[in-house]
Design a protein around this motif. Structure first.
Motif, PDB file in Angstrom:
ATOM      1  N   LYS A 586       0.858  -1.172   0.000  1.00 46.35           N
ATOM      2  CA  LYS A 586       0.000   0.000   0.000  1.00 46.35           C
ATOM      3  C   LYS A 586       0.901   1.232   0.000  1.00 46.35           C
ATOM      4  N   ASP A 587       0.500   2.248  -0.729  1.00 49.75           N
ATOM      5  CA  ASP A 587       1.324   3.452  -0.832  1.00 49.75           C
ATOM      6  C   ASP A 587       1.659   4.025   0.536  1.00 49.75           C
ATOM      7  N   PHE A 588       2.903   4.416   0.732  1.00 49.12           N
ATOM      8  CA  PHE A 588       3.311   5.187   1.906  1.00 49.12           C
ATOM      9  C   PHE A 588       4.206   6.326   1.431  1.00 49.12           C
ATOM     10  N   HIS A 589       4.283   7.364   2.230  1.00 48.60           N
ATOM     11  CA  HIS A 589       5.024   8.557   1.834  1.00 48.60           C
ATOM     12  C   HIS A 589       6.524   8.278   1.830  1.00 48.60           C
ATOM     13  N   LEU A 590       7.171   8.668   0.735  1.00 41.97           N
ATOM     14  CA  LEU A 590       8.603   8.427   0.575  1.00 41.97           C
ATOM     15  C   LEU A 590       9.431   9.662   0.944  1.00 41.97           C
ATOM     16  N   GLY A 591       8.792  10.779   1.137  1.00 37.68           N
ATOM     17  CA  GLY A 591       9.483  12.031   1.447  1.00 37.68           C
ATOM     18  C   GLY A 591       8.487  13.008   2.019  1.00 37.68           C
ATOM     19  N   SER A 592       8.694  14.294   1.777  1.00 38.53           N
ATOM     20  CA  SER A 592       7.802  15.301   2.338  1.00 38.53           C
ATOM     21  C   SER A 592       6.477  15.308   1.588  1.00 38.53           C
ATOM     22  N   MET A 593       5.485  15.951   2.186  1.00 44.07           N
ATOM     23  CA  MET A 593       4.168  16.004   1.575  1.00 44.07           C
ATOM     24  C   MET A 593       4.035  17.104   0.542  1.00 44.07           C
ATOM     25  N   HIS A 594       5.147  17.717   0.190  1.00 43.23           N
ATOM     26  CA  HIS A 594       5.128  18.646  -0.935  1.00 43.23           C
ATOM     27  C   HIS A 594       4.915  17.887  -2.238  1.00 43.23           C
ATOM     28  N   GLN A 595       5.391  16.640  -2.285  1.00 41.90           N
ATOM     29  CA  GLN A 595       5.267  15.851  -3.508  1.00 41.90           C
ATOM     30  C   GLN A 595       4.286  14.696  -3.306  1.00 41.90           C
ATOM     31  N   ALA A 596       3.643  14.338  -4.401  1.00 39.20           N
ATOM     32  CA  ALA A 596       2.779  13.161  -4.369  1.00 39.20           C
ATOM     33  C   ALA A 596       3.642  11.906  -4.222  1.00 39.20           C
ATOM     34  N   ILE A 597       3.026  10.835  -3.742  1.00 40.52           N
ATOM     35  CA  ILE A 597       3.760   9.577  -3.549  1.00 40.52           C
ATOM     36  C   ILE A 597       4.250   9.057  -4.897  1.00 40.52           C
ATOM     37  N   GLN A 598       5.554   8.782  -4.978  1.00 38.28           N
ATOM     38  CA  GLN A 598       6.167   8.329  -6.227  1.00 38.28           C
ATOM     39  C   GLN A 598       6.080   6.806  -6.360  1.00 38.28           C
ATOM     40  N   PRO A 599       6.202   6.313  -7.579  1.00 34.43           N
ATOM     41  CA  PRO A 599       6.349   4.860  -7.764  1.00 34.43           C
ATOM     42  C   PRO A 599       7.627   4.380  -7.069  1.00 34.43           C
ATOM     43  N   LEU A 600       7.549   3.226  -6.431  1.00 35.07           N
ATOM     44  CA  LEU A 600       8.677   2.703  -5.656  1.00 35.07           C
ATOM     45  C   LEU A 600       8.888   1.226  -5.955  1.00 35.07           C
ATOM     46  N   VAL A 601      10.151   0.872  -6.156  1.00 33.04           N
ATOM     47  CA  VAL A 601      10.545  -0.538  -6.299  1.00 33.04           C
ATOM     48  C   VAL A 601      11.517  -0.856  -5.173  1.00 33.04           C
ATOM     49  N   VAL A 602      11.203  -1.887  -4.385  1.00 28.32           N
ATOM     50  CA  VAL A 602      12.042  -2.289  -3.250  1.00 28.32           C
ATOM     51  C   VAL A 602      12.742  -3.590  -3.596  1.00 28.32           C
ATOM     52  N   THR A 603      14.052  -3.603  -3.395  1.00 34.31           N
ATOM     53  CA  THR A 603      14.847  -4.810  -3.650  1.00 34.31           C
ATOM     54  C   THR A 603      15.322  -5.404  -2.332  1.00 34.31           C
ATOM     55  N   PHE A 604      15.541  -6.699  -2.331  1.00 37.11           N
ATOM     56  CA  PHE A 604      16.003  -7.412  -1.131  1.00 37.11           C
ATOM     57  C   PHE A 604      17.502  -7.649  -1.260  1.00 37.11           C
ATOM     58  N   MET A 605      18.262  -6.819  -0.556  1.00 38.74           N
ATOM     59  CA  MET A 605      19.712  -6.907  -0.628  1.00 38.74           C
ATOM     60  C   MET A 605      20.282  -6.518   0.741  1.00 38.74           C
ATOM     61  N   PRO A 606      20.188  -7.429   1.739  1.00 41.12           N
ATOM     62  CA  PRO A 606      20.664  -7.116   3.094  1.00 41.12           C
ATOM     63  C   PRO A 606      22.100  -6.601   3.158  1.00 41.12           C
ATOM     64  N   PRO A 607      23.039  -7.087   2.341  1.00 41.29           N
ATOM     65  CA  PRO A 607      24.400  -6.549   2.427  1.00 41.29           C
ATOM     66  C   PRO A 607      24.505  -5.101   1.954  1.00 41.29           C
ATOM     67  N   ASN A 608      23.537  -4.646   1.169  1.00 43.54           N
ATOM     68  CA  ASN A 608      23.583  -3.295   0.608  1.00 43.54           C
ATOM     69  C   ASN A 608      22.685  -2.357   1.414  1.00 43.54           C
ATOM     70  N   THR A 609      22.890  -2.315   2.730  1.00 41.49           N
ATOM     71  CA  THR A 609      22.085  -1.466   3.594  1.00 41.49           C
ATOM     72  C   THR A 609      22.987  -0.570   4.442  1.00 41.49           C
ATOM     73  N   GLN A 610      22.399   0.517   4.944  1.00 45.41           N
ATOM     74  CA  GLN A 610      23.190   1.521   5.649  1.00 45.41           C
ATOM     75  C   GLN A 610      22.668   1.816   7.055  1.00 45.41           C
ATOM     76  N   TYR A 611      21.410   1.464   7.328  1.00 47.19           N
ATOM     77  CA  TYR A 611      20.815   1.796   8.621  1.00 47.19           C
ATOM     78  C   TYR A 611      20.215   0.548   9.269  1.00 47.19           C
ATOM     79  N   LEU A 612      20.317   0.488  10.580  1.00 50.76           N
ATOM     80  CA  LEU A 612      19.641  -0.531  11.381  1.00 50.76           C
ATOM     81  C   LEU A 612      18.534   0.167  12.148  1.00 50.76           C
ATOM     82  N   LEU A 613      17.292  -0.288  11.959  1.00 49.44           N
ATOM     83  CA  LEU A 613      16.136   0.310  12.618  1.00 49.44           C
ATOM     84  C   LEU A 613      15.541  -0.686  13.603  1.00 49.44           C
TER      85      LEU A 613
END
Length: 786
Positions: A586-613
């Motif tokens: 389901k669409d979620f906001h990718l940035g500020s609400m100045h822009q409409a929600i953009q098309p998003l493609v998510v890839t599964f690449m655990p080694p290519n990550t920068q943040y732990l949440l």
């Protein structure tokens, strides 16, 4: 003559201390506000003008004509573009590319801290001729084993003075020799770094692809070249060198406009920070106008007390210009005194002002430009506030003035005063509506559900030993085994500020040679579950599944872009080749609400990550943070521990709006205060002029309430007229401001009603004090001389 003017002006001001004090406070507040905002505007307009040859330096953007004919302007550019421009465009003297700024651990002996720096190509110092205080910066950047640092960084790590030739370590990995030390960059620079290293050292394979906007590109034109000529010469670059032709067009933005004109629409710069410069400037002018109106009102109201002075001066030979000079000298003297008080207020208010607006402004009176601005403000305020009283009083006829002790000025000045009060309170109502609307929008931004759960999510940057996937996954599993952490995941970007875009998406049935731009991010295990993102169809990536690295998740906007109603199971081609879509988010906001929600493609690449949440369990946030710190320090002992909350990153997206909200709140309060000062002065004067009338009415049986209603009724009618005038103007202005948001509130009718009630209530409180005082006075005192 001038000495005589100012001597008489001083005597006039000291003769009526109450009115002079009201005028002085009003002018000082208005001028202090204008000075503060003027300093802010001066700083905003001066960005990057310190650079040598700044008129030749340009920031490179690319206009993409994507599906549907919409033109999108990319901030970042493909890596190879700079070399192609440098080689093929004769009007370009030099080009350079920069990586995104990053905070990296710097180690020199026992001194360890994070410093912000960038990787730059060798042409950097051909484009930006920044002065070096030690060493040769151009030579140092060309050497892969050398680093260029700032004076501030040199003073921190090499306090003995000589930094060139010394070594430091970046990210606990590579050791660099300091090759040059640059002068510190000023605050009004869009370039902000403390170290520079050759781009080749950290260049990634994807940064050399035409389909990925990976770097920031700058160039310097030759002195005899124009931007339009260069842009024309760059047409067709993508067609010649890229594997696609999407009607791309390279555009050049002057470096001095980069800070102010950041928003592009349909390929053209339409605004950005410049909108706030205009807004803040308008507020400063509004506040100053309100202060000047006070002076005009009180001066014309008290004109009857100076008519005999004007008559006598004219009889003895004074011309109209001489009289105008006298009255303007009074307003200029008041303006000068107000400026002195305003400078003191600015000096006191600058520290909190800088803290609120993240500035380093200073009241540098050694700068001639500051004195020119201050003198201009004094003259503008003095002439503006004193113009009408000078014109009116100097135009009186001496015969009419002196032949009768009962001379009155007529209805003209009174009507003018009423018009000024209406204008004054219209501005105040305008600002009150602004305060309420901006406050509502900020509340909406903070409370709107974004399609994911951002509350109480903490994150740390993966660096050092945690750049190793196995260690990161081990840390994640250890966190999940604690009793305080409910869920944990890793991502390449923070999910509320996804900036990376790609044109690498292809699917069956896609129009030939028609590219699309999509946002993209890589994630690790349990991303969907941790962030609370709803899956409309399909499934999430499976934990540690190698097979899923060639699968994709897409959001509803991406499915709509591809024209696929049921995307799960359909194959697309993206970064890691051809693979199925396994889940529809389901669409979620990718940035500020100045822009409409953009098309998003998510890839599964655990080694290519920068943040732990991590998401703590309910009520266990302090313990979860303690567990996070303990385990991160165990896994990564050579790096200082630092955590942030996702909400902080979200708030950073609306820094400009928060500043506007703060400014408009203060400006609205100040406008109301100054308006009330003027209204208080007019009410005082009106009560004095009608003292005998009030005495007669009381003798004839008038009540205190009826007298208060009599004195306050005129002012109340003026405020009501101001509300009627200001409401449609405020609606238009707020509607224009909200248009910049793709997601926004609706301006409700009660906002105008509340603004009106506040304005009426404030006006009644201001007038009632003097009205009640006059109404309860003993009538014997006012009538005993009759």
């Amino acid at each position: 003559m001038l000495r005589n003017y100012f001597t008489v002006a001083w005597r006039t001001l000291t003769k009526s201390p109450t009115y002079s004090l009201v005028n002085l406070i009003g002018l000082a507040l208005g001028m202090a506000c204008s000075l503060l905002i003027g300093l802010w505007i001066y700083d905003e307009l001066s960005y990057d003008r310190f650079l040598p040859h700044h008129e030749q330096i340009h920031f490179v953007r690319v206009n993409y004509n994507f599906r549907g004919g919409e033109t999108q302007t990319a901030f970042a550019t493909p890596g190879p573009l700079a070399d192609v421009i440098d080689r093929d465009i004769p009007s370009v003297a030099a080009t350079t590319i920069l990586s995104w700024p990053s905070e990296t651990l710097v180690r020199v002996g026992d001194k360890v801290a994070k410093e912000t720096g960038q990787y730059a190509s060798v042409g950097f110092f051909d484009v930006f001729e920044l002065p070096a205080v030690q060493g040769n910066a151009k030579t140092a950047l060309a050497n892969l084993n050398q680093i260029v640092i700032s004076q501030k960084m040199a003073a921190t790590y090499f306090p003995e003075g000589q930094a060139v030739g010394k070594t430091l370590q970046l990210d606990n990995k590579r050791v660099f020799v300091v090759g040059a030390v640059l002068e510190n960059l000023p605050a009004n620079s869009t370039l902000q770094f403390d170290w520079l290293v050759n781009f080749t050292v950290e260049e990634k394979e994807w940064q050399s692809a035409w389909t990925y906007n990976a770097v920031m590109t700058y160039l310097r034109l030759r002195p005899d070249a124009s931007p339009a000529q260069a842009e024309t010469a760059m047409k067709g670059l993508f067609r010649r060198y890229a594997t696609f032709d999407n009607k791309e067009r390279v555009i050049l933005q002057p470096i001095t406009q980069l800070h102010l004109w950041g928003d592009y629409k349909n390929g053209v710069a339409v605004g950005g920070q410049i909108e706030y410069v205009r807004l803040f400037g308008s507020m400063a002018l509004f506040i100053l106008l309100i202060a000047c109106i006070n002076f005009m009102n009180l001066s014309t109201a008290r004109s009857a007390m100076r008519t005999k002075e004007v008559g006598v001066r004219k009889v003895v030979g004074a011309g109209r210009l001489a009289l105008m000079g006298q009255f303007l000298s009074e307003s200029l003297l008041m303006s000068l005194l107000g400026a002195v008080v305003a400078l003191g207020l600015v000096w006191l208010l600058l520290p909190p002002f800088n803290a609120i607006f993240d500035k380093r402004l200073a009241l540098d009176l050694a700068d001639p430009a500051r004195w020119v601005g201050l003198l201009g403000l004094i003259l503008l305020t003095g002439l503006l506030s004193g113009s009408y009283p000078a014109l009116f009083l100097s135009g009186l006829r001496p015969v009419r003035i002196l032949k009768s002790a009962g001379w009155r000025a007529g209805t003209g000045p009174a009507q003018f005063r009423r018009a000024l009060v209406v204008f004054q309170f219209a501005l105040s109502v305008f600002l009150i509506v602004g305060m309420l609307t901006v406050g509502q929008q900020m509340h909406y931004l903070r409370t709107k559900h974004l399609g994911l759960d951002r509350d109480n999510v903490a994150y740390v940057t993966l660096e050092g030993a945690l750049n190793d996937y196995e260690k990161t996954e081990q840390l994640r599993q250890q966190l999940l085994q604690t009793t305080s952490v409910a869920m944990a995941t890793t991502t390449a970007q923070l999910p509320l500020n996804i900036r990376n875009t790609s044109t690498d998406l292809h699917w069956p049935g896609q129009p030939q040679k028609q590219l699309v731009s999509v946002a993209t991010m890589s994630v690790g295990n349990d991303f969907i579950k941790t962030m609370g993102i709803k899956l409309v169809a399909g499934r999430d990536f499976r934990t540690n599944s190698i097979a899923d690295t060639s699968c994709y998740l897409v959001n509803e906007a991406a499915a709509k872009l591809m024209g696929i109603k049921e995307p799960v199971g359909r194959e697309i081609t993206f970064w890691f080749g051809k693979g199925p879509i396994i889940g529809l988010m389901k669409d979620f906001h990718l940035g500020s609400m100045h822009q409409a929600i953009q098309p998003l493609v998510v890839t599964f690449m655990p080694p290519n990550t920068q943040y732990l949440l991590i998401r703590p369990r309910a009520g266990q946030t302090p313990q979860a943070l303690a567990d996070l710190e303990r385990l991160v320090k165990q896994a990564n002992p050579n790096y200082p521990f630092a955590y942030h909350f996702l909400d902080e990153a979200y708030e950073d997206l609306y820094q400009r709006e928060q500043q506007v909200s703060t400014l408009i709140n203060y400006a609205g309060a100040l406008a109301i205060l100054i308006s009330c000062l003027g209204l208080f002065g007019l009410a005082t004067f009106t009560a004095e002029q009608r003292t005998k009338e009030i005495g007669v009415r009381k003798v004839l049986g008038a009540s205190v309430a009826s007298i208060v209603a009599l004195l306050g009724g005129d002012f109340l009618r003026l405020v009501l007229v101001a509300i009627l005038i200001a409401s449609p103007l405020a609606w238009w202005a707020m509607h224009y401001w909200l248009a910049d948001f793709a997601y926004k509130i609706t301006i409700e009718w009660w906002v105008f009603a509340l603004a009106g009630v506040l304005a009426v209530g404030i006006a009644l409180l201001t007038v009632s004090f003097q009205s009640i005082r006059a109404a309860v006075a003993n009538p014997v005192k006012s009538l005993r001389t009759e």
